[in-house]
Motif scaffolding. Sequence first.
Motif, PDB file in Angstrom:
ATOM      1  N   SER A   1      -6.476  -3.349   8.627  1.00 53.54           N
ATOM      2  CA  SER A   1      -5.309  -2.954   9.432  1.00 53.54           C
ATOM      3  C   SER A   1      -4.647  -4.151  10.124  1.00 53.54           C
ATOM      4  O   SER A   1      -3.419  -4.204  10.244  1.00 53.54           O
ATOM      5  CB  SER A   1      -5.712  -1.964  10.518  1.00 53.54           C
ATOM      6  OG  SER A   1      -6.392  -0.885   9.967  1.00 53.54           O
ATOM      7  N   HIS A   2      -5.474  -5.099  10.558  1.00 62.17           N
ATOM      8  CA  HIS A   2      -4.943  -6.239  11.316  1.00 62.17           C
ATOM      9  C   HIS A   2      -4.076  -7.159  10.457  1.00 62.17           C
ATOM     10  O   HIS A   2      -3.447  -8.069  10.971  1.00 62.17           O
ATOM     11  CB  HIS A   2      -6.098  -7.024  11.941  1.00 62.17           C
ATOM     12  CG  HIS A   2      -7.112  -7.505  10.939  1.00 62.17           C
ATOM     13  ND1 HIS A   2      -7.837  -6.641  10.134  1.00 62.17           N
ATOM     14  CD2 HIS A   2      -7.494  -8.755  10.590  1.00 62.17           C
ATOM     15  CE1 HIS A   2      -8.633  -7.339   9.361  1.00 62.17           C
ATOM     16  NE2 HIS A   2      -8.440  -8.613   9.602  1.00 62.17           N
TER      17      HIS A   2
ATOM     18  N   VAL B   1       0.832  -1.210   0.000  1.00 60.57           N
ATOM     19  CA  VAL B   1       0.000   0.000   0.000  1.00 60.57           C
ATOM     20  C   VAL B   1       0.868   1.262   0.000  1.00 60.57           C
ATOM     21  O   VAL B   1       0.506   2.297  -0.570  1.00 60.57           O
ATOM     22  CB  VAL B   1      -0.975  -0.031   1.210  1.00 60.57           C
ATOM     23  CG1 VAL B   1      -1.779   1.256   1.306  1.00 60.57           C
ATOM     24  CG2 VAL B   1      -1.907  -1.231   1.093  1.00 60.57           C
ATOM     25  N   GLU B   2       2.051   1.130   0.586  1.00 56.33           N
ATOM     26  CA  GLU B   2       2.963   2.273   0.686  1.00 56.33           C
ATOM     27  C   GLU B   2       3.584   2.657  -0.668  1.00 56.33           C
ATOM     28  O   GLU B   2       3.985   3.819  -0.879  1.00 56.33           O
ATOM     29  CB  GLU B   2       4.092   1.901   1.670  1.00 56.33           C
ATOM     30  CG  GLU B   2       5.026   3.023   2.016  1.00 56.33           C
ATOM     31  CD  GLU B   2       6.175   2.541   2.901  1.00 56.33           C
ATOM     32  OE1 GLU B   2       6.542   1.352   2.827  1.00 56.33           O
ATOM     33  OE2 GLU B   2       6.701   3.366   3.660  1.00 56.33           O
TER      34      GLU B   2
ATOM     35  N   LEU C   1      -3.512 -14.104   2.429  1.00 57.98           N
ATOM     36  CA  LEU C   1      -4.825 -13.446   2.496  1.00 57.98           C
ATOM     37  C   LEU C   1      -5.818 -14.098   1.547  1.00 57.98           C
ATOM     38  O   LEU C   1      -5.438 -14.676   0.530  1.00 57.98           O
ATOM     39  CB  LEU C   1      -4.689 -11.973   2.091  1.00 57.98           C
ATOM     40  CG  LEU C   1      -3.689 -11.111   2.852  1.00 57.98           C
ATOM     41  CD1 LEU C   1      -3.677  -9.710   2.251  1.00 57.98           C
ATOM     42  CD2 LEU C   1      -4.049 -11.049   4.333  1.00 57.98           C
ATOM     43  N   SER C   2      -7.113 -13.977   1.878  1.00 59.76           N
ATOM     44  CA  SER C   2      -8.154 -14.437   0.959  1.00 59.76           C
ATOM     45  C   SER C   2      -8.241 -13.455  -0.218  1.00 59.76           C
ATOM     46  O   SER C   2      -7.708 -12.331  -0.154  1.00 59.76           O
ATOM     47  CB  SER C   2      -9.498 -14.488   1.682  1.00 59.76           C
ATOM     48  OG  SER C   2      -9.942 -13.162   1.929  1.00 59.76           O
ATOM     49  N   GLY C   3      -8.949 -13.870  -1.271  1.00 63.70           N
ATOM     50  CA  GLY C   3      -9.131 -12.991  -2.432  1.00 63.70           C
ATOM     51  C   GLY C   3      -9.777 -11.665  -2.052  1.00 63.70           C
ATOM     52  O   GLY C   3      -9.351 -10.596  -2.484  1.00 63.70           O
ATOM     53  N   GLY C   4     -10.808 -11.743  -1.203  1.00 63.03           N
ATOM     54  CA  GLY C   4     -11.512 -10.520  -0.798  1.00 63.03           C
ATOM     55  C   GLY C   4     -10.580  -9.575  -0.045  1.00 63.03           C
ATOM     56  O   GLY C   4     -10.600  -8.357  -0.241  1.00 63.03           O
ATOM     57  N   GLN C   5      -9.740 -10.166   0.831  1.00 71.23           N
ATOM     58  CA  GLN C   5      -8.784  -9.330   1.578  1.00 71.23           C
ATOM     59  C   GLN C   5      -7.751  -8.722   0.626  1.00 71.23           C
ATOM     60  O   GLN C   5      -7.396  -7.548   0.762  1.00 71.23           O
ATOM     61  CB  GLN C   5      -8.082 -10.174   2.647  1.00 71.23           C
ATOM     62  CG  GLN C   5      -9.012 -10.558   3.794  1.00 71.23           C
ATOM     63  CD  GLN C   5      -8.386 -11.611   4.698  1.00 71.23           C
ATOM     64  OE1 GLN C   5      -7.543 -12.398   4.275  1.00 71.23           O
ATOM     65  NE2 GLN C   5      -8.823 -11.636   5.948  1.00 71.23           N
ATOM     66  N   GLN C   6      -7.283  -9.528  -0.340  1.00 73.80           N
ATOM     67  CA  GLN C   6      -6.289  -8.999  -1.294  1.00 73.80           C
ATOM     68  C   GLN C   6      -6.869  -7.827  -2.077  1.00 73.80           C
ATOM     69  O   GLN C   6      -6.187  -6.833  -2.321  1.00 73.80           O
ATOM     70  CB  GLN C   6      -5.834 -10.096  -2.254  1.00 73.80           C
ATOM     71  CG  GLN C   6      -4.961 -11.139  -1.588  1.00 73.80           C
ATOM     72  CD  GLN C   6      -4.323 -12.073  -2.598  1.00 73.80           C
ATOM     73  OE1 GLN C   6      -3.642 -11.647  -3.513  1.00 73.80           O
ATOM     74  NE2 GLN C   6      -4.580 -13.361  -2.433  1.00 73.80           N
ATOM     75  N   GLN C   7      -8.145  -7.946  -2.465  1.00 75.84           N
ATOM     76  CA  GLN C   7      -8.727  -6.841  -3.235  1.00 75.84           C
ATOM     77  C   GLN C   7      -8.904  -5.607  -2.343  1.00 75.84           C
ATOM     78  O   GLN C   7      -8.741  -4.474  -2.803  1.00 75.84           O
ATOM     79  CB  GLN C   7     -10.053  -7.271  -3.894  1.00 75.84           C
ATOM     80  CG  GLN C   7     -10.566  -6.331  -4.970  1.00 75.84           C
ATOM     81  CD  GLN C   7      -9.592  -6.146  -6.138  1.00 75.84           C
ATOM     82  OE1 GLN C   7      -8.447  -5.728  -5.950  1.00 75.84           O
ATOM     83  NE2 GLN C   7     -10.056  -6.440  -7.343  1.00 75.84           N
ATOM     84  N   ARG C   8      -9.166  -5.805  -1.060  1.00 71.82           N
ATOM     85  CA  ARG C   8      -9.273  -4.642  -0.165  1.00 71.82           C
ATOM     86  C   ARG C   8      -7.915  -3.960  -0.016  1.00 71.82           C
ATOM     87  O   ARG C   8      -7.823  -2.732   0.044  1.00 71.82           O
ATOM     88  CB  ARG C   8      -9.840  -5.067   1.200  1.00 71.82           C
ATOM     89  CG  ARG C   8     -11.288  -5.542   1.058  1.00 71.82           C
ATOM     90  CD  ARG C   8     -12.151  -5.307   2.269  1.00 71.82           C
ATOM     91  NE  ARG C   8     -11.578  -5.645   3.551  1.00 71.82           N
ATOM     92  CZ  ARG C   8     -11.702  -6.816   4.185  1.00 71.82           C
ATOM     93  NH1 ARG C   8     -12.374  -7.800   3.628  1.00 71.82           N
ATOM     94  NH2 ARG C   8     -11.179  -7.002   5.372  1.00 71.82           N
TER      95      ARG C   8
ATOM     96  N   LEU D   1      -5.488   1.556   5.261  1.00 71.52           N
ATOM     97  CA  LEU D   1      -5.761   0.188   5.728  1.00 71.52           C
ATOM     98  C   LEU D   1      -6.964   0.179   6.661  1.00 71.52           C
ATOM     99  O   LEU D   1      -7.815  -0.714   6.598  1.00 71.52           O
ATOM    100  CB  LEU D   1      -4.529  -0.386   6.448  1.00 71.52           C
ATOM    101  CG  LEU D   1      -3.308  -0.652   5.565  1.00 71.52           C
ATOM    102  CD1 LEU D   1      -2.146  -1.158   6.413  1.00 71.52           C
ATOM    103  CD2 LEU D   1      -3.623  -1.649   4.458  1.00 71.52           C
ATOM    104  N   TYR D   2      -7.045   1.182   7.503  1.00 71.23           N
ATOM    105  CA  TYR D   2      -8.180   1.295   8.422  1.00 71.23           C
ATOM    106  C   TYR D   2      -9.477   1.459   7.624  1.00 71.23           C
ATOM    107  O   TYR D   2     -10.485   0.801   7.882  1.00 71.23           O
ATOM    108  CB  TYR D   2      -7.952   2.485   9.360  1.00 71.23           C
ATOM    109  CG  TYR D   2      -9.068   2.692  10.347  1.00 71.23           C
ATOM    110  CD1 TYR D   2      -9.182   1.871  11.464  1.00 71.23           C
ATOM    111  CD2 TYR D   2     -10.019   3.693  10.138  1.00 71.23           C
ATOM    112  CE1 TYR D   2     -10.223   2.045  12.374  1.00 71.23           C
ATOM    113  CE2 TYR D   2     -11.063   3.869  11.030  1.00 71.23           C
ATOM    114  CZ  TYR D   2     -11.158   3.047  12.148  1.00 71.23           C
ATOM    115  OH  TYR D   2     -12.190   3.217  13.026  1.00 71.23           O
TER     116      TYR D   2
END
Length: 226
Positions: A132-133, A104-105, A142-149, A126-127
């Motif tokens: 953030s966690h 993200v950075e 990470l799951s796909g949904g988390q990766q897209q977030r 991230l928040y």
Amino acid sequence: MIKIENLRKVFRTEEVETVALNGVSFEVTEGEFIAVMGPSGCGKSTLLNILGLLDNPTSGTYCLAGNEVGHLKESARTQARKGNIGFVFQSFNLIEEMNVFENVELPLVYMRINKAERKRRVEEALYRMNISHRAKHFPNQLSGGQQQRVAIARAIVANPKLILADEPTGNLDSKNGNDVMTLLSELNTEGATIVMVTHSQHDASYSHRIVNLFDGEIVTEVQSRM
Ligand code: ADP
């Protein structure tokens, strides 16, 4: 915010010439959410790549926030993209060797923003994406949904005015897909202009206007929601 006129894109190889866009014109006003639809091969990704300054049209004009940007050299396109355009892709396009925070950075590193400010903005993004966690995790954890977030956090971390999304829910199940569409919709409500390519009528229903392409031309433009 966006005004394109008579855009043509022709791909030439030694033997074949493909007209991917054949005179496409439309406008997107600031704060709009546009869905681009149409069958495979009709020119959707080509259009999004040009809007995202990843490629130039063969001819025609592209005006972004008042500046003609359709025929810039590659270095000038890179410069114009920085901080102004955020991308979200179907395949997330995260860097496997970097953890969530570092992924993200990255846009802020390219923009030469100092470390303390980078930390502040990454934590905020991230928040915002409720991830953030997972800051220290790597993409394959990470799951796909988390990766897209995470990918959306990376797209918004520099606070761009324009977000371009290419099939953002294409690799997600319906629950994660709906979460991603809700987040994009919220970002739009907060002021981001969004152009999204999608096959999904459901995802398109989150947009204000649907632009239908066929064979490199706009066939219809319809209002979606108000
Ligand atoms: P869509 O995103 O709607 O599936 P694309 O924009 O990817 O369509 O492609 C439009 C047309 O342009 C297709 O016929 C495709 O084969 C062709 N095309 C896209 N990119 C290239 C390229 N780099 N070189 C040659 N042809 C291409």
